[in-house]
Design a protein around this motif. Structure first.
Motif, PDB file in Angstrom:
ATOM      1  N   PHE A 211     -23.866 -34.381   5.888  1.00  0.00           N
ATOM      2  CA  PHE A 211     -24.887 -33.900   4.968  1.00  0.00           C
ATOM      3  C   PHE A 211     -24.268 -32.893   4.008  1.00  0.00           C
ATOM      4  O   PHE A 211     -23.282 -32.228   4.328  1.00  0.00           O
ATOM      5  CB  PHE A 211     -26.051 -33.251   5.729  1.00  0.00           C
ATOM      6  CG  PHE A 211     -26.650 -34.123   6.789  1.00  0.00           C
ATOM      7  CD1 PHE A 211     -27.459 -35.191   6.446  1.00  0.00           C
ATOM      8  CD2 PHE A 211     -26.375 -33.891   8.130  1.00  0.00           C
ATOM      9  CE1 PHE A 211     -27.997 -36.008   7.422  1.00  0.00           C
ATOM     10  CE2 PHE A 211     -26.918 -34.704   9.120  1.00  0.00           C
ATOM     11  CZ  PHE A 211     -27.731 -35.772   8.760  1.00  0.00           C
TER      12      PHE A 211
ATOM     13  N   ASP B 263     -23.886 -29.499   1.623  1.00  0.00           N
ATOM     14  CA  ASP B 263     -24.088 -28.075   1.851  1.00  0.00           C
ATOM     15  C   ASP B 263     -25.514 -27.677   1.479  1.00  0.00           C
ATOM     16  O   ASP B 263     -26.099 -28.211   0.521  1.00  0.00           O
ATOM     17  CB  ASP B 263     -23.123 -27.251   0.990  1.00  0.00           C
ATOM     18  CG  ASP B 263     -21.662 -27.467   1.356  1.00  0.00           C
ATOM     19  OD1 ASP B 263     -21.393 -28.213   2.317  1.00  0.00           O
ATOM     20  OD2 ASP B 263     -20.803 -26.888   0.680  1.00  0.00           O
TER      21      ASP B 263
ATOM     22  N   HIS C  13     -28.438 -28.257   2.636  1.00  0.00           N
ATOM     23  CA  HIS C  13     -29.381 -29.384   2.518  1.00  0.00           C
ATOM     24  C   HIS C  13     -30.680 -29.156   3.279  1.00  0.00           C
ATOM     25  O   HIS C  13     -31.718 -29.693   2.909  1.00  0.00           O
ATOM     26  CB  HIS C  13     -28.709 -30.660   3.020  1.00  0.00           C
ATOM     27  CG  HIS C  13     -29.517 -31.897   2.840  1.00  0.00           C
ATOM     28  ND1 HIS C  13     -29.702 -32.489   1.609  1.00  0.00           N
ATOM     29  CD2 HIS C  13     -30.212 -32.653   3.728  1.00  0.00           C
ATOM     30  CE1 HIS C  13     -30.459 -33.565   1.744  1.00  0.00           C
ATOM     31  NE2 HIS C  13     -30.786 -33.687   3.016  1.00  0.00           N
TER      32      HIS C  13
ATOM     33  N   VAL D 129     -24.784 -26.614   6.426  1.00  0.00           N
ATOM     34  CA  VAL D 129     -25.851 -27.504   5.946  1.00  0.00           C
ATOM     35  C   VAL D 129     -27.190 -26.791   5.775  1.00  0.00           C
ATOM     36  O   VAL D 129     -28.130 -27.375   5.246  1.00  0.00           O
ATOM     37  CB  VAL D 129     -26.012 -28.742   6.857  1.00  0.00           C
ATOM     38  CG1 VAL D 129     -24.708 -29.535   6.928  1.00  0.00           C
ATOM     39  CG2 VAL D 129     -26.502 -28.356   8.249  1.00  0.00           C
TER      40      VAL D 129
END
Length: 205
Positions: free
Chosen positions: A94, A96, A98, A124
């Motif tokens: 995923f 950064d 997110h 994340v």
């Protein structure tokens, strides 16, 4: 199909970490908000505790656990949309910043590299995002901690890499999380892994 990994471990997980841990799971998963990642989802015991407003991606690399989690995600008890993916906490697929929330329950004991897993969680999460967790940890009692160290080699081998002597709070601090929202808790587990922590660590900017 592997008897231990695909059949026995999922059943042991549901027995040992099932109904007795429900209040803890309700506190941790029930407080998740927005885009949520659950790492090491196991058989999906947290899923029914997510609020309707959460959008959950749950990762679980073990096939037997993953299969049972995918079935649980479709249960009518589950109010939030839950997507189960095959991924590992040491290399989260995923971008950064997110997620708004990351959830972990009884998983950081068994990741191969605790500091790397916590660093990936921080990466994340958006700044100000919450890492909500409940984990068993090294006992604060010196005599119990001695016993944890003594049984560690056998315990780890028999229970899928579970390490009874981890200091998760320290790992959170090293990764740059604010840990004021983490408290000690006595878990409804065997005495050797009864010491635990629960709460919310916050990612700084």
């Amino acid at each position: 199909m592997h008897l231990l990994d695909d059949i026995l471990f999922p059943r042991i997980n549901d027995f040992a970490l099932g109904e007795a841990t429900t209040p803890l799971r309700a506190e941790v998963a029930g407080g998740a908000r927005g885009k949520t990642l659950e790492i090491g989802a196991g058989t999906g015991l947290n899923f029914r505790h997510y609020a309707e407003g959460a959008e959950v991606i749950a990762i679980e690399p073990a096939p037997g656990m993953h299969e049972r989690a995918a079935r649980r995600a479709r249960s009518p008890e589950v109010r939030a949309p839950v997507e189960v993916r095959d991924a590992n906490a040491l290399r989260l697929p995923f971008a950064d910043a997110h997620f708004d929330t990351v959830v972990a329950s009884f998983v950081l004991c068994s990741v191969k590299d605790l500091d790397l897993a916590v660093a990936e969680v921080r990466r994340v999460l958006r700044p100000g995002g919450a890492f909500r967790l409940v984990e068993h940890v090294a006992s604060p009692d010196p005599s119990m901690r001695t016993w944890q160290r003594r049984i560690r080699p056998v315990w780890t081998r028999l229970l899928g890499g579970c390490d009874p002597v981890r200091d998760v709070r320290a790992a959170l601090g090293r990764a740059g999380f604010s840990i004021e929202g983490i408290r000690n808790v006595e878990l409804p587990l065997p005495g050797i892994v009864r010491a635990g922590i629960i709460g919310e660590a916050v990612r700084g900017g």
